[in-house]
Design an enzyme around this catalytic site. Structure first.
Site, PDB file in Angstrom:
ATOM      1  CB  CYS A 113      -1.050  -0.259   1.104  1.00 34.74           C
ATOM      2  SG  CYS A 113      -2.182  -1.285   1.002  1.00 34.74           S
ATOM      3  CG  HIS A 250      -3.185   3.859   1.681  1.00 33.03           C
ATOM      4  ND1 HIS A 250      -3.762   3.303   0.059  1.00 33.03           N
ATOM      5  CD2 HIS A 250      -2.973   2.598   2.152  1.00 33.03           C
ATOM      6  CE1 HIS A 250      -3.937   2.069   0.112  1.00 33.03           C
ATOM      7  NE2 HIS A 250      -3.653   1.373   1.611  1.00 33.03           N
ATOM      8  CG  ASN A 280      -6.256  -1.048   1.293  1.00 34.49           C
ATOM      9  OD1 ASN A 280      -5.395  -0.171  -0.130  1.00 34.49           O
ATOM     10  ND2 ASN A 280      -5.991  -1.165   1.900  1.00 34.49           N
TER      11      ASN A 280
HETATM   12  O1  UT7 Z   1      -3.455  -0.491   3.675  1.00 35.81           O
HETATM   13  C1  UT7 Z   1      -3.032  -0.938   4.959  1.00 35.81           C
HETATM   14  C2  UT7 Z   1      -3.257  -2.786   4.885  1.00 35.81           C
HETATM   15  N1  UT7 Z   1      -4.677  -1.653   5.419  1.00 35.81           N
HETATM   16  C3  UT7 Z   1      -5.063  -1.390   7.065  1.00 35.81           C
HETATM   17  O2  UT7 Z   1      -4.762   0.041   7.315  1.00 35.81           O
HETATM   18  C4  UT7 Z   1      -6.789  -1.960   7.427  1.00 35.81           C
HETATM   19  C5  UT7 Z   1      -6.841  -1.394   8.842  1.00 35.81           C
HETATM   20  N2  UT7 Z   1      -7.763  -2.447   9.935  1.00 35.81           N
HETATM   21  C6  UT7 Z   1      -9.136  -1.825   9.285  1.00 35.81           C
HETATM   22  O3  UT7 Z   1      -8.998  -1.042   8.883  1.00 35.81           O
HETATM   23  C7  UT7 Z   1     -10.289  -2.249  10.596  1.00 35.81           C
HETATM   24  O4  UT7 Z   1      -9.111  -3.110  11.608  1.00 35.81           O
HETATM   25  C8  UT7 Z   1     -10.936  -2.949   9.662  1.00 35.81           C
HETATM   26  C9  UT7 Z   1     -11.705  -3.029   9.065  1.00 35.81           C
HETATM   27  C10 UT7 Z   1     -10.220  -4.218   8.867  1.00 35.81           C
HETATM   28  C11 UT7 Z   1     -11.250  -3.991  11.125  1.00 35.81           C
HETATM   29  O5  UT7 Z   1     -12.328  -3.685  11.999  1.00 35.81           O
HETATM   30  P1  UT7 Z   1     -12.096  -3.522  13.110  1.00 35.81           P
HETATM   31  O6  UT7 Z   1     -12.828  -2.331  14.079  1.00 35.81           O
HETATM   32  O7  UT7 Z   1     -10.888  -3.271  13.655  1.00 35.81           O
HETATM   33  O8  UT7 Z   1     -12.443  -4.504  13.994  1.00 35.81           O
HETATM   34  P2  UT7 Z   1     -12.456  -6.132  14.068  1.00 35.81           P
HETATM   35  O9  UT7 Z   1     -11.584  -6.714  13.318  1.00 35.81           O
HETATM   36  O10 UT7 Z   1     -12.385  -5.681  16.342  1.00 35.81           O
HETATM   37  O11 UT7 Z   1     -13.894  -6.272  14.164  1.00 35.81           O
HETATM   38  C12 UT7 Z   1     -15.274  -6.346  15.002  1.00 35.81           C
HETATM   39  C13 UT7 Z   1     -16.177  -7.817  14.446  1.00 35.81           C
HETATM   40  C14 UT7 Z   1     -15.475  -9.559  14.830  1.00 35.81           C
HETATM   41  O12 UT7 Z   1     -16.653  -9.671  15.228  1.00 35.81           O
HETATM   42  P3  UT7 Z   1     -15.758 -10.117  17.196  1.00 35.81           P
HETATM   43  O13 UT7 Z   1     -14.823 -11.275  17.152  1.00 35.81           O
HETATM   44  O14 UT7 Z   1     -16.126  -9.164  17.707  1.00 35.81           O
HETATM   45  O15 UT7 Z   1     -17.209 -11.360  17.670  1.00 35.81           O
HETATM   46  C15 UT7 Z   1     -15.403  -9.748  13.327  1.00 35.81           C
HETATM   47  O16 UT7 Z   1     -15.101 -10.750  13.409  1.00 35.81           O
HETATM   48  O17 UT7 Z   1     -16.423  -7.111  13.362  1.00 35.81           O
HETATM   49  C16 UT7 Z   1     -16.252  -9.258  12.819  1.00 35.81           C
HETATM   50  N3  UT7 Z   1     -16.239  -8.785  11.252  1.00 35.81           N
HETATM   51  C17 UT7 Z   1     -17.512  -8.550  10.559  1.00 35.81           C
HETATM   52  N4  UT7 Z   1     -18.260  -8.280  10.530  1.00 35.81           N
HETATM   53  C18 UT7 Z   1     -18.940  -8.271   9.362  1.00 35.81           C
HETATM   54  C19 UT7 Z   1     -14.980  -8.863  10.770  1.00 35.81           C
HETATM   55  N5  UT7 Z   1     -15.780  -8.852   9.606  1.00 35.81           N
HETATM   56  C20 UT7 Z   1     -16.551  -8.364   9.129  1.00 35.81           C
HETATM   57  C21 UT7 Z   1     -17.756  -7.906   7.935  1.00 35.81           C
HETATM   58  N6  UT7 Z   1     -19.164  -7.746   8.034  1.00 35.81           N
HETATM   59  N7  UT7 Z   1     -16.963  -8.113   6.396  1.00 35.81           N
END
Ligand code: UT7
Length: 323
Positions: A113, A250, A280
């Site tokens: 990225c 980004h 992204n």
């Molecule tokens: O380009 C550079 C690389 N990438 C990034 O910069 C991405 C960086 N990270 C992020 O943008 C965020 O961490 C995410 C968008 C990937 C995730 O958001 P988050 O607020 O950190 O959520 P989380 O990973 O803590 O997940 C919260 C909950 C989880 O469920 P439990 O364990 O709390 O029951 C996940 O399983 O949301 C769940 N979850 C989803 N639910 C519905 C994860 N993906 C999804 C989804 N739909 N697509």
């Protein structure tokens, strides 16, 4: 002092739009979760048979037209991509051939990225040493090809696209009133490899593999790393967030963009955002956002623009330039 000035930019997005609602039924997710957690509402997906070289070539032609140059005027092509057409040769060489360029050099640069920041910084070094006078720098990706479409934690986040710029040597005074790249800062730390990687490759599995990410862990590091390289740019130039006209980050997650801008005291109206419509697009996200803000008249000659990225590796970097 020689400065690298961007004299044209262009972009290309595949025509197919995939909305958040289109994932419902495919995986356990919904529009509300994706929009709230990421700011993404839709992304573009390359058509079957449409490749990174196809997207990159179209963006390159648009950038060349905007700069009013032909391939005869170019010394080099650098393509930032993590989704090349083939393991080798470099997709940049394929684009070079399609453009009808048979002189100079073309190569790929891979920093995921942060790829566009790394490629543009590399180009800036060639320009400032006098090695090249004019370089085409492209960021092009087809991340849809390396996604695990059954993994809801990653497949909703990425999209396909390409952006390109022409940078050329111009004489500057050597102070921060110059047009062009004023300062660039690159960082990497392989200790974080397992937080964002592709689980395949020619020398390991012999397959292309799929993107794997511990999203929360990446998020946890992102704002600090972004702040680090932006503060380095301020320290090198004596400029501050108050001097910025535009912040072109980004585009990974709206929450990361907003948190970074807030921490750095960058006013919300100076932030260029495309993540809502592009998702992204990895190395393509910055040139796509940059070109949009140039095309709609927001970024004007003389404006101070901060670019930054953070991604797999980890890699991270910033470029401060005057348009
Ligand atoms: O380009 C550079 C690389 N990438 C990034 O910069 C991405 C960086 N990270 C992020 O943008 C965020 O961490 C995410 C968008 C990937 C995730 O958001 P988050 O607020 O950190 O959520 P989380 O990973 O803590 O997940 C919260 C909950 C989880 O469920 P439990 O364990 O709390 O029951 C996940 O399983 O949301 C769940 N979850 C989803 N639910 C519905 C994860 N993906 C999804 C989804 N739909 N697509």
């Amino acid at each position: 002092m020689i400065r690298s000035v961007i004299t044209g930019c262009g972009s290309y997005l595949p025509s197919r739009i995939m909305k958040n609602a289109d994932f419902e039924g495919m995986i356990d997710t919904n529009d509300e979760w994706i929009a709230q957690r990421t700011g993404i509402r839709e992304r573009r997906i390359a058509a079957e048979g449409e490749t990174t070289a196809d997207l990159g070539e179209k963006a390159a032609r648009a950038a060349m037209a905007a700069a009013g140059v032909t391939v005869d005027d170019l010394d080099m092509i650098i393509l930032a991509t993590s989704t090349p057409n083939n393991t080798f040769p470099a997709t940049a060489v394929e684009i070079q051939n399609r453009l009808g360029m048979h002189h100079g050099a073309a190569f790929d640069s891979q920093a995921v990225c942060s790829g566009f920041i790394f490629a543009l910084t590399t180009a800036d070094q060639y320009i400032r040493t006098g090695f090249a006078k004019r370089i085409l720098v492209i960021g092009a990706e087809t991340f849809s090809r390396i996604l695990d479409w059954t993994d809801r934690t990653t497949c909703v986040l990425f999209g396909d696209g390409a952006g390109a710029v022409i940078i050329e040597a111009m004489e500057g005074r050597g102070d921060s009133s110059d047009r062009g790249i004023l300062t660039a800062h690159l960082r990497s730390d392989g200790a974080h490899k397992d937080k964002l990687y592709v689980d395949g490759g020619p020398s390991t599995t012999g397959t292309v593999g799929h993107l794997r990410m511990e999203g929360r862990e990446v998020f946890r590091h992102a704002v600090g790393m972004i702040t680090d390289v932006i503060e380095a740019a301020y320290a090198a130039t004596g400029l501050t967030s108050a001097d910025l006209d535009w912040f072109v980050p980004h585009q990974a997650n709206r929450r990361i963009i907003d948190a970074s801008a807030k921490k750095l005291d960058i006013a919300p109206e100076k932030v260029v955002v495309t993540v809502d419509r592009h998702g992204n697009t990895s190395a393509a996200s910055i040139p796509l956002a940059l070109c949009e803000a140039v095309a709609d008249g927001r970024i004007k000659t003389g404006d101070l623009v901060m670019l930054e990225a953070m991604g797999g590796g980890f890699t991270w970097g910033s470029i401060l330039l005057r348009w």
